[in-house]
Design a protein around this motif. Structure first.
Motif, PDB file in Angstrom:
ATOM      1  N   LEU A   1       0.773  -1.263  -0.142  1.00 22.07           N
ATOM      2  CA  LEU A   1      -0.131   0.151  -0.090  1.00 22.07           C
ATOM      3  C   LEU A   1       0.847   1.154   0.032  1.00 22.07           C
ATOM      4  N   ILE A   2       2.220   1.022  -0.106  1.00 23.13           N
ATOM      5  CA  ILE A   2       2.989   2.442  -0.009  1.00 23.13           C
ATOM      6  C   ILE A   2       2.769   3.165  -1.098  1.00 23.13           C
ATOM      7  N   GLY A   3       2.853   4.427  -1.142  1.00 22.49           N
ATOM      8  CA  GLY A   3       2.801   5.399  -2.094  1.00 22.49           C
ATOM      9  C   GLY A   3       4.232   5.917  -2.332  1.00 22.49           C
TER      10      GLY A   3
ATOM     11  N   HIS B   1      -0.222   5.299   0.301  1.00 27.00           N
ATOM     12  CA  HIS B   1      -0.320   5.833  -0.829  1.00 27.00           C
ATOM     13  C   HIS B   1      -1.605   6.996  -0.477  1.00 27.00           C
TER      14      HIS B   1
END
Lengths: 150, 173
Positions: free
Chosen positions: B50-52, B60
């Motif tokens: 889920l890292i942006g 993110h």
């Protein structure tokens, strides 16, 4: 290198973002234009009965489309180092339900200030004249030196 | 406003509907933590996918969009006297500060007004303290958005729905 904008590989930039990979977003880069593509997958469905794409996934796609456009246009401004802009606010209009097919996105920068840029983005599927969603948002621009200082 | 209330069974059904039958919610790990009349609390656990921003590990913004959108939808469902199909008309999100890496996200949404056609919702995303928000949102939802049925409320119905979807997509579900 000329004084023209340094061409950067926006797709490579997006593929470095885990969430963009997770959603299945790629960039089609042609000349001085980019189109983002949200490749359909089961995990994007919000309503399995219709079926329809999840509003959150569409929102995330539009935000990513805006970020990609900003990165594309600002490449070269900060010594070629791309610093991802931070979203300040995003308003999404949901116009039609998203079908379980690929979705395309385009964004344009409507106003570019020193610190903040205003961006409009649009997403469509089979027919560009029938968008499924549109968004406008504000993004905080971080030039490379600012980012290094923070 | 509304005189409907929910039995504990109704509330469990709402939790079930979200977690089991919304593929995107399942994919990002959304959970309904608590519900009451017109209000919902949902969480999403921190996860690498889920890292942006790969440099900072910050989640993110789109994850927050999904979390708030879904939480708003649930709050609307928890306000309506009967189950009906709803569709997001618009959603405005303001990001107050970046999420802290490694921490789970929470959202609290409240459907504060329902008219004949439209439901109005607002919400907040935070880590542990709602008074220290990561993002706030306000949204509107269209009621009885289409003639299709609302989300299935049983796993059998969901299985049927997935079969229909699989047929439409050429059977890869």
């Amino acid at each position: 290198m000329s004084d023209a904008k340094t061409a950067i590989d926006v797709n490579a930039l997006l593929q470095a973002i885990p969430y963009a990979r997770f959603l299945g977003i790629t960039v089609d880069q042609r000349g001085n234009e980019i189109t983002t593509v949200l490749h359909f997958s089961q995990r994007l469905i919000g309503n399995p009965v219709l079926p329809a794409l999840h509003g959150g996934a569409i929102g995330a796609f539009l935000e990513t489309t805006a970020v990609a456009q900003l990165a594309f246009e600002f490449a070269g401004a900060g010594n070629g180092k791309v610093v991802l802009p931070k979203p300040i606010g995003l308003t999404i209009d949901y116009l039609r339900s998203g079908k379980p097919v690929d979705t395309y996105g385009r964004a344009e920068i409507t106003k570019q200030g020193r610190r903040v840029a205003t961006v409009r983005a649009e997403a469509w599927q089979e027919d560009r004249s029938r968008p499924i969603a549109a968004a406008h948002g504000h993004f905080l621009l971080q030039v490379a030196e600012d980012a290094a200082a923070s | 406003m509304s005189d409907v209330d929910f039995s504990p069974e109704d509330l469990m059904t709402m939790k079930d509907v979200l977690i089991e039958h919304v593929p995107h919610a399942k994919a990002i790990g959304l959970k309904v933590e608590d519900v009451k009349l017109s209000e919902a609390w949902l969480s999403v656990a921190y996860s690498e996918q889920l890292i942006g921003n790969p440099e900072t590990g910050v989640i993110h913004g789109g994850v927050i969009t999904s979390l708030l959108d879904n939480a708003c939808g649930i709050a609307v469902q928890l306000t309506l006297p009967g189950r009906m199909s709803i569709a997001t008309l618009d959603l405005r999100i303001d990001y107050m500060k970046p999420a802290t890496p490694k921490l789970d996200l929470m959202a609290h949404t409240h459907c504060y007004k329902v008219t004949k056609n439209i439901a109005f919702v607002r919400g907040t995303a935070y880590h542990t303290d709602e008074k220290d928000p990561i993002a706030t949102c306000v949204g509107t939802f269209m009621l009885a958005a289409n003639r299709a049925q609302p989300l299935p409320t049983t796993s059998k119905a969901a299985t049927e729905a997935m079969k229909i979807l699989a047929q439409k997509k050429g059977g890869d579900a």
